[in-house]
Design a protein around this motif. Structure first.
Motif, mmCIF file in Angstrom:
data_model
loop_
_atom_site.group_PDB
_atom_site.id
_atom_site.type_symbol
_atom_site.label_atom_id
_atom_site.label_comp_id
_atom_site.label_asym_id
_atom_site.label_seq_id
_atom_site.Cartn_x
_atom_site.Cartn_y
_atom_site.Cartn_z
ATOM 1 N N ASN A 225 -0.798 -11.455 -1.295
ATOM 2 C CA ASN A 225 -1.200 -11.263 0.107
ATOM 3 C C ASN A 225 -2.705 -11.056 0.259
ATOM 4 O OD1 ASN A 225 1.253 -11.542 1.328
ATOM 5 N ND2 ASN A 225 1.792 -9.376 1.164
ATOM 6 N N ILE A 226 -3.405 -10.861 -0.864
ATOM 7 C CA ILE A 226 -4.845 -10.610 -0.780
ATOM 8 C C ILE A 226 -5.559 -11.949 -0.615
ATOM 9 C CG2 ILE A 226 -6.862 -9.710 -1.993
ATOM 10 C CD1 ILE A 226 -4.997 -7.764 -3.433
ATOM 11 N N SER A 227 -6.465 -12.001 0.348
ATOM 12 C CA SER A 227 -7.150 -13.262 0.667
ATOM 13 C C SER A 227 -8.059 -13.713 -0.486
ATOM 14 C CB SER A 227 -7.965 -13.078 1.939
ATOM 15 O OG SER A 227 -8.968 -14.038 2.005
ATOM 16 N N GLU A 228 -8.037 -15.008 -0.763
ATOM 17 C CA GLU A 228 -8.889 -15.592 -1.812
ATOM 18 C C GLU A 228 -10.375 -15.351 -1.510
ATOM 19 O OE1 GLU A 228 -8.681 -17.253 -4.750
ATOM 20 O OE2 GLU A 228 -6.570 -16.679 -4.817
ATOM 21 N N ASP A 229 -10.716 -15.325 -0.218
ATOM 22 C CA ASP A 229 -12.118 -15.150 0.179
ATOM 23 C C ASP A 229 -12.719 -13.889 -0.413
ATOM 24 O OD1 ASP A 229 -11.500 -17.343 1.624
ATOM 25 O OD2 ASP A 229 -11.480 -16.337 3.593
ATOM 26 N N LEU A 230 -11.913 -12.824 -0.477
ATOM 27 C CA LEU A 230 -12.415 -11.561 -0.997
ATOM 28 C C LEU A 230 -12.829 -11.701 -2.457
ATOM 29 C CD1 LEU A 230 -9.868 -9.059 0.607
ATOM 30 C CD2 LEU A 230 -12.283 -9.330 1.174
ATOM 31 N N TRP B 215 -10.966 -4.797 -10.154
ATOM 32 C CA TRP B 215 -11.156 -3.385 -9.851
ATOM 33 C C TRP B 215 -11.630 -3.207 -8.399
ATOM 34 C CZ3 TRP B 215 -9.581 1.078 -11.192
ATOM 35 C CH2 TRP B 215 -10.282 2.227 -10.799
ATOM 36 N N HIS B 216 -12.513 -4.107 -7.946
ATOM 37 C CA HIS B 216 -13.089 -3.943 -6.612
ATOM 38 C C HIS B 216 -12.279 -4.608 -5.510
ATOM 39 C CE1 HIS B 216 -16.617 -1.839 -7.942
ATOM 40 N NE2 HIS B 216 -16.847 -2.749 -8.864
ATOM 41 N N GLY C 106 -6.821 -3.596 -2.563
ATOM 42 C CA GLY C 106 -5.899 -4.424 -1.792
ATOM 43 C C GLY C 106 -4.440 -4.053 -2.039
ATOM 44 N N LEU C 107 -4.175 -3.430 -3.173
ATOM 45 C CA LEU C 107 -2.798 -3.081 -3.531
ATOM 46 C C LEU C 107 -2.398 -1.679 -3.080
ATOM 47 C CD1 LEU C 107 -2.485 -4.525 -7.152
ATOM 48 C CD2 LEU C 107 -1.350 -5.355 -5.104
ATOM 49 N N THR D 179 1.071 3.136 -3.259
ATOM 50 C CA THR D 179 1.753 4.266 -2.616
ATOM 51 C C THR D 179 3.260 4.152 -2.799
ATOM 52 O OG1 THR D 179 0.033 4.206 -0.928
ATOM 53 C CG2 THR D 179 1.938 5.606 -0.489
ATOM 54 N N PHE D 180 3.780 2.958 -2.509
ATOM 55 C CA PHE D 180 5.220 2.733 -2.618
ATOM 56 C C PHE D 180 5.708 3.005 -4.043
ATOM 57 C CE2 PHE D 180 8.806 -0.099 -3.538
ATOM 58 C CZ PHE D 180 9.681 0.217 -2.521
ATOM 59 N N VAL D 181 5.012 2.427 -5.017
ATOM 60 C CA VAL D 181 5.441 2.583 -6.411
ATOM 61 C C VAL D 181 5.304 4.042 -6.850
ATOM 62 C CG1 VAL D 181 4.913 1.947 -8.799
ATOM 63 C CG2 VAL D 181 4.977 0.189 -7.028
#
Lengths: 292, 288
Positions: A178-183, A199-200, A205-206, A211-213
């Motif tokens: 779900n993390i955008s490639e642009d980042l 790391w950055h 992004g996760l 939190t869930f895990v």
């Protein structure tokens, strides 16, 4: 007609609420009551006030169990760390990558009983692990993996971690996708190397997945039973070395039939899980606020 | 000139790519060995004949005299067929009834306004952190004193008929259905039950499938509660039976290994056939 419309939602809810009421809500109330009684299941409960709690305070096994359950929580950070790395590894387009993801998932669905028994066979004094270590010449004498008190808890924790790898990996993988490639492109332009990039970009992004895990895996760690039961043959290990909160609850309730005492343990467990879940969510959500 | 400059780095990039790909495959294979090796070893052990060593010395990984005799021995000494049937009955009955109950409950939570909706919903959500083992103490007493289904597989189905987690997942799915469709149904004079069954349920089929799989696997692998309830051999599920087998065959590694394989194979087959739904179920659970 207006009146009929008022009733409909409750009719839809009734079957499910009845079941949850009887098997979840009522038990919570009942356990609170039982925890103040002497109750052997066969005879009716007798009110004893705080006696069970007073006994627990002086019960060394209870404190051992409490300590073991807290030690067990170490599987949570280990799982988060390993599974994020695993997710990054499998998050690439290679032929056959789905087959690998599936292979990593096998321990998750196989069930802790079958997996625990497999491990027990391997860790037997006369088993595979000792065979490998002996033939490699790393040890001279077979090690009593399952009889040595110092190893009971670490082995169970290793087993829990191993069984969870595939599950939490999949959760982080879904997050990564779900993390955008642009980042990532922006991070590369800013001069990040492959690991700095993760790391950055990946780790922040996760955050929702972390939190869930954290919540799910720490609840699972506090509620661990099957691994301990199988590895110690239902005995809790030598010198109670594998007795956790839930294992002690099981022993008190279903082995010694001290339902009152077991309920008091259950109350302590409930308060800990409650405190832990709130702390987890607060901690991880406050992190997002300071960052954004 | 420019062209040659542009061309020269290409082979280098290509070889680098090839090396990178090989590197990742090696990493993937090493991890696969870690996650799968115990199963491979259990399968080979279960196929070993009496002359094949299962001990530390001499160490032997593959059977030289492969045989199904261990499976036959386990099958003959324990009612493994009953274990299978019980596990299947429990899991299938739970999935069907649980989906019915939880999808009924999810509809008003997702699409109706009524008094106490949020209060009830948050009360249910709060129970999510209650350790299931806590509820088993009173549930055990209920099973013995009130419902009288101790030592029967009904005891495994009954308490699993509705789960908060599934209500939550299906509520998310129903929420995604456009209100216009439901309003259209109401204008046409369809009852709420009809709207739920003929409009909503077909639209959330993928979610129903994932909820079904999660419920099936959880029920199939459940041990704590079944082990409290089931004591007669013929009434045991596979997980409880496997532990009984492990006690009975304590000195028979090959037999225990055969039991493990028999327990795991059905769920593995299910996983391989429905892999995509498994993964979607997981990701859906987190987004919710």
């Amino acid at each position: 007609m207006g009146k009929k419309f008022m009733f409909t939602p409750y009719l839809f809810l009734t079957p499910a609420l009845l079941v949850i009421g009887v098997f979840v809500l009522y038990p919570i109330v009942a356990v609170i009551y039982y925890s103040f009684t002497d109750y052997s299941i066969v005879t009716p409960p007798i009110w004893t006030g705080l006696k069970n709690y007073q006994q627990l305070i002086h019960d060394t096994v209870f404190w051992q169990a409490l300590a073991h359950s807290f030690i067990y929580l170490l599987v949570t950070p280990v799982l988060i760390f390993l599974c994020i790395i695993l997710a990054i590894i499998v998050n690439r387009k290679l032929p056959g990558i789905n087959a690998f993801r599936a292979l990593y998932y096998i321990p998750v669905i196989s069930g802790s009983i079958a997996v625990g028994i497999s491990w027990k066979l391997m860790l037997d004094t006369n088993g595979l692990l000792n065979g490998l270590l002996l033939s490699l010449g790393w040890i001279k004498e077979p090690i009593q993996w399952l009889a040595e008190p110092a190893y009971t808890l670490p082995i169970a924790m290793l087993l829990t971690t191993w069984m969870g790898l595939g599950y939490y990996m999949m959760i982080f993988l879904a997050g990564l996708q779900n993390i955008s490639e642009d980042l990532y492109d922006a991070a590369v332009i800013d001069g990040c190397n492959a690991w700095q990039k993760h790391w950055h970009v990946s780790v922040p992004g996760l955050r929702p997945q972390i939190t869930f895990v954290a919540v799910i895996s720490s609840l699972a760690a506090l509620e661990v039973f099957n691994e301990i039961y199988i590895l110690t043959g239902g005995l809790g290990g030598i010198l109670n070395s594998g007795v956790t909160m839930v294992f002690y609850l099981w022993q008190q309730a279903f082995k010694y039939h001290h339902a009152g005492m077991a309920s008091a343990i259950a109350m302590v467990l409930l308060i800990i899980t409650l405190a832990f879940s709130i702390a987890n969510i607060r901690l991880l959500e406050s992190g997002t606020e300071t960052e954004s | 000139m420019n062209r040659t400059q542009a061309k020269t780095p290409r082979p280098r990039i290509r070889t680098r790519r090839v090396f990178e790909t090989i590197f990742w495959y090696i990493v993937l294979c090493v991890i696969a060995v870690v996650t799968v090796f115990p199963f491979v070893w259990v399968i080979t052990t279960s196929l070993k004949g009496p002359q094949d060593s299962v001990a530390a010395i001499p160490l032997q990984l593959l059977p030289q005299h492969p045989t199904f005799a261990n499976y036959v021995r386990v099958w003959n000494q324990l009612p493994v067929g009953n274990f299978f049937i019980n596990s299947i009955v429990v899991a299938v009955a739970t999935v069907v009834l649980n989906l019915l109950f939880t999808s009924l409950a999810a509809y008003p939570f997702a699409k109706m306004n009524f008094r106490g909706r949020d209060a009830i919903f948050y009360l249910l959500l709060a129970t999510f952190i209650v350790p299931p083992q806590l509820t088993y103490i009173p549930s055990f007493i209920l099973a013995v004193n009130v419902f009288h289904y101790y030592d029967s597989i009904i005891a495994l189905i009954f308490p699993s008929l509705a789960t908060v987690f599934n209500i939550f997942l299906l509520r998310q799915a129903f929420k995604a259905v456009p209100n216009d469709l439901i309003d259209a149904g109401r204008i046409d004079g369809a009852s709420e039950l009809r709207i739920w069954w003929s409009i909503l349920m077909p639209l959330v089929k993928p979610s129903l499938a994932t909820v079904a799989i999660i419920t099936f696997v959880n029920q199939w692998n459940d041990f704590f509660w079944p082990s409290l309830m089931l004591h007669t051999r013929e009434r045991m599920t596979l997980q409880v039976g496997l532990v009984a087998l492990q006690g009975m065959f304590a000195s028979d590694t090959r037999g225990v290994a055969a039991g493990v394989v028999m327990t795991v194979i059905p769920i593995l087959i299910l996983f391989v056939t429905l892999q995509r739904q498994f993964v979607r179920g997981l990701t859906g659970a987190v987004k919710g």
